[in-house]
Design a protein around this motif. Structure first.
Motif, PDB file in Angstrom:
ATOM      1  N   GLN A 196       2.699   6.979  -6.672  1.00  0.00           N
ATOM      2  CA  GLN A 196       1.826   8.046  -7.176  1.00  0.00           C
ATOM      3  C   GLN A 196       2.346   9.419  -6.788  1.00  0.00           C
ATOM      4  O   GLN A 196       2.282  10.370  -7.574  1.00  0.00           O
ATOM      5  CB  GLN A 196       0.406   7.823  -6.662  1.00  0.00           C
ATOM      6  CG  GLN A 196      -0.249   6.564  -7.209  1.00  0.00           C
ATOM      7  CD  GLN A 196      -1.561   6.228  -6.531  1.00  0.00           C
ATOM      8  OE1 GLN A 196      -1.962   6.892  -5.574  1.00  0.00           O
ATOM      9  NE2 GLN A 196      -2.226   5.197  -7.010  1.00  0.00           N
ATOM     10  N   LYS A 197       2.875   9.541  -5.580  1.00  0.00           N
ATOM     11  CA  LYS A 197       3.400  10.822  -5.109  1.00  0.00           C
ATOM     12  C   LYS A 197       4.593  11.268  -5.951  1.00  0.00           C
ATOM     13  O   LYS A 197       4.684  12.429  -6.367  1.00  0.00           O
ATOM     14  CB  LYS A 197       3.811  10.688  -3.641  1.00  0.00           C
ATOM     15  CG  LYS A 197       4.369  11.953  -3.010  1.00  0.00           C
ATOM     16  CD  LYS A 197       3.293  12.972  -2.762  1.00  0.00           C
ATOM     17  CE  LYS A 197       3.842  14.169  -1.990  1.00  0.00           C
ATOM     18  NZ  LYS A 197       2.813  15.220  -1.815  1.00  0.00           N
ATOM     19  N   SER A 233      -4.405  15.008  -8.432  1.00  0.00           N
ATOM     20  CA  SER A 233      -5.228  13.801  -8.483  1.00  0.00           C
ATOM     21  C   SER A 233      -5.296  13.293  -9.914  1.00  0.00           C
ATOM     22  O   SER A 233      -5.183  14.060 -10.867  1.00  0.00           O
ATOM     23  CB  SER A 233      -6.640  14.088  -7.954  1.00  0.00           C
ATOM     24  OG  SER A 233      -7.269  15.078  -8.756  1.00  0.00           O
ATOM     25  N   ASN A 281      -4.906   5.251 -11.775  1.00  0.00           N
ATOM     26  CA  ASN A 281      -4.305   4.716 -10.559  1.00  0.00           C
ATOM     27  C   ASN A 281      -4.387   3.188 -10.507  1.00  0.00           C
ATOM     28  O   ASN A 281      -3.546   2.535  -9.892  1.00  0.00           O
ATOM     29  CB  ASN A 281      -4.996   5.303  -9.326  1.00  0.00           C
ATOM     30  CG  ASN A 281      -4.642   6.768  -9.105  1.00  0.00           C
ATOM     31  OD1 ASN A 281      -3.531   7.193  -9.423  1.00  0.00           O
ATOM     32  ND2 ASN A 281      -5.567   7.538  -8.586  1.00  0.00           N
ATOM     33  N   TRP A 299       0.832  -1.207   0.000  1.00  0.00           N
ATOM     34  CA  TRP A 299       0.000   0.000   0.000  1.00  0.00           C
ATOM     35  C   TRP A 299       0.871   1.263   0.000  1.00  0.00           C
ATOM     36  O   TRP A 299       0.630   2.209  -0.759  1.00  0.00           O
ATOM     37  CB  TRP A 299      -0.923  -0.011   1.224  1.00  0.00           C
ATOM     38  CG  TRP A 299      -1.698   1.253   1.389  1.00  0.00           C
ATOM     39  CD1 TRP A 299      -2.765   1.689   0.645  1.00  0.00           C
ATOM     40  CD2 TRP A 299      -1.470   2.263   2.381  1.00  0.00           C
ATOM     41  NE1 TRP A 299      -3.200   2.904   1.112  1.00  0.00           N
ATOM     42  CE2 TRP A 299      -2.432   3.281   2.167  1.00  0.00           C
ATOM     43  CE3 TRP A 299      -0.549   2.396   3.417  1.00  0.00           C
ATOM     44  CZ2 TRP A 299      -2.496   4.424   2.971  1.00  0.00           C
ATOM     45  CZ3 TRP A 299      -0.608   3.527   4.217  1.00  0.00           C
ATOM     46  CH2 TRP A 299      -1.569   4.531   3.997  1.00  0.00           C
ATOM     47  N   MET A 300       1.902   1.261   0.828  1.00  0.00           N
ATOM     48  CA  MET A 300       2.796   2.424   0.902  1.00  0.00           C
ATOM     49  C   MET A 300       3.551   2.619  -0.412  1.00  0.00           C
ATOM     50  O   MET A 300       3.776   3.754  -0.855  1.00  0.00           O
ATOM     51  CB  MET A 300       3.777   2.257   2.066  1.00  0.00           C
ATOM     52  CG  MET A 300       3.130   2.292   3.427  1.00  0.00           C
ATOM     53  SD  MET A 300       4.274   1.872   4.780  1.00  0.00           S
ATOM     54  CE  MET A 300       5.382   3.282   4.703  1.00  0.00           C
ATOM     55  N   THR A 335       3.377   3.427 -13.176  1.00  0.00           N
ATOM     56  CA  THR A 335       2.639   4.572 -12.644  1.00  0.00           C
ATOM     57  C   THR A 335       3.067   5.850 -13.348  1.00  0.00           C
ATOM     58  O   THR A 335       2.233   6.699 -13.703  1.00  0.00           O
ATOM     59  CB  THR A 335       2.874   4.701 -11.126  1.00  0.00           C
ATOM     60  OG1 THR A 335       2.459   3.496 -10.482  1.00  0.00           O
ATOM     61  CG2 THR A 335       2.089   5.867 -10.544  1.00  0.00           C
ATOM     62  N   ILE A 344       1.189   4.318  -2.874  1.00  0.00           N
ATOM     63  CA  ILE A 344       1.000   5.725  -2.549  1.00  0.00           C
ATOM     64  C   ILE A 344       2.246   6.539  -2.911  1.00  0.00           C
ATOM     65  O   ILE A 344       2.149   7.625  -3.514  1.00  0.00           O
ATOM     66  CB  ILE A 344       0.687   5.894  -1.042  1.00  0.00           C
ATOM     67  CG1 ILE A 344      -0.632   5.196  -0.692  1.00  0.00           C
ATOM     68  CG2 ILE A 344       0.621   7.372  -0.666  1.00  0.00           C
ATOM     69  CD1 ILE A 344      -1.835   5.707  -1.448  1.00  0.00           C
TER      70      ILE A 344
END
Length: 397
Positions: A82-83, A90, A96, A75-76, A322, A79
């Motif tokens: 994406q960051k 967004s 995503n 999960w991290m 990504t 995230i």
């Protein structure tokens, strides 16, 4: 994915793959026994010490803790990917989801086998994020952690030197000594830890018979690295040697010797390195988008230049995918978007073909990774002029 692992242990005959090995290694550390009395354990004493504390509660709690940690790390990683790729903007939900869906089979394999490659991906992303935020000490520590668990992320070192990130380079070197020597020594003993490190290092060195304590299977279809793929192409190697009941199969175009094949590998690696340097954006033009593109290409190359690159290694493509999807969404030029979608479709198709052993032997994972890197290079070198790229990233670490 957690239940997929736990059910056989609770309701069946017990979990196979690497989970029993990790548990046994952790218990060996607690009891003070030898780590390398069998060829199964391929990792450093530091990695063994990390396993030890969570084995004290028994097998099932150990499996659960390992799997839940992997879930959190995955999960991290999503995230942070994406960051790094998108900043604070967004994205459409499909954008995503696509990288997650393409790499989902690879994540499942990491869970099923109990492999740490998702953890290593997160460590590398933390390192690159810290580098971008001008925190070179944290960056080097994160990179060193990944190297101390599984050595192949050391391929980041030439990049740090080339980009003159001197403080991050120094931090990586110092923390590598901390993780490999300073932390294990009080637990295993200084002399014993150094002996075990030497045993591990010697076992990792390649030879004509194999490498990484896995002998000939590392030349087989299971290994998608540039190293193994080149050897299969230039010298006669039965890539089904580890598959019981399979007829011998060869794909070589030449019949070179082992030493000659290694020269070809060096030439291929040099060409990839020079190509990467050629597409790098000059420091004066560096910005967050170019930085994300650059490290995405670097992660692609790090994955395939590792001497051993099994299927689950390619979960690292989560971040490059990504970035590619984000570029497709942002770019207003129809031709570039079509190119991006075509590359994405080809990567997805090659990922599906990887279910066939022969396709893996012929390098579908390697080809898809190189295709991904090439698409990213096009977007990096030919950015949409309508997109604001004025913000800078730190280039002085």
């Amino acid at each position: 994915m957690t239940l997929y692992v736990i059910f056989p242990e609770v309701l069946g005959d017990g979990k196979t793959k690497d989970f029993p090995l990790w548990f046994r290694v952790g218990q060996t550390v607690i009891s003070g026994g030898p780590l390398y009395d069998s060829p199964d354990f391929l990792y450093t004493p530091f990695a063994a010490i990390l396993l030890a504390p969570i084995t004290v509660f028994g097998k099932i709690p150990f499996y659960l803790l390992l799997l839940l940690a992997n879930s959190l790390v995955l999960w991290m990683a999503v995230i942070l990917s994406q960051k790094l790729a998108q900043g604070d903007r967004s994205m459409p939900q499909w954008a995503n989801l696509v990288p997650i869906l393409i790499t989902a089979p690879l994540a499942i394999e990491n869970f099923d086998l109990g492999q740490p490659n998702i953890i290593l991906l997160l460590a590398m992303l933390i390192g690159f994020y810290a580098l971008q935020r001008d925190r070179p000490v944290l960056s080097g520590a994160a990179f060193a952690f990944a190297v101390a668990v599984k050595v192949f992320p050391i391929a980041v070192l030439p990049y740090l030197i080339w980009r003159r990130h001197w403080r991050a380079t120094a931090s990586l070197s110092i923390f590598l000594v901390v993780f490999l020597v300073a932390i294990p020594s009080p637990i295993r003993g200084v002399e014993r830890n150094l002996d075990e490190l030497n045993t591990w290092a010697v076992a990792m060195v390649g030879s004509e018979d194999g490498f990484g304590q896995r002998e000939s299977q590392n030349w087989s279809w299971k290994n998608a690295s540039i190293y193994a793929l080149t050897h299969r192409i230039v010298r006669p190697i039965n890539y089904f040697a580890v598959s019981e009941g399979s007829e011998p199969a060869y794909m070589n175009l030449f019949e070179l010797s082992y030493d000659q094949a290694n020269l070809v590998v060096l030439a291929v690696a040099a060409l990839l390195g020079l190509a990467f340097v050629a597409v790098m954006v000059p420091r004066r033009h560096m910005n967050p988008r170019a930085y994300a593109d650059e490290i995405a290409i670097l992660i692609c190359l790090m994955t395939i230049v590792s001497p051993l690159a099994r299927t689950y290694y390619f979960v690292w493509l989560l971040f490059p995918l990504t970035v590619l999807v984000q570029r497709i969404v942002d770019d207003g030029r129809p031709k570039f978007r079509q190119m991006g979608f075509a590359a994405l479709g080809a990567i997805g198709l090659l990922t599906i073909l990887a279910v066939f052993k022969s396709a893996q032997a012929y390098g579908v994972n390697t080809i898809s990774t190189l295709l991904l890197a090439a698409a990213l290079a096009v977007f990096m070198r030919r950015p949409d002029p309508e997109i604001d790229s004025s913000s800078r990233v730190c280039v002085t670490s």
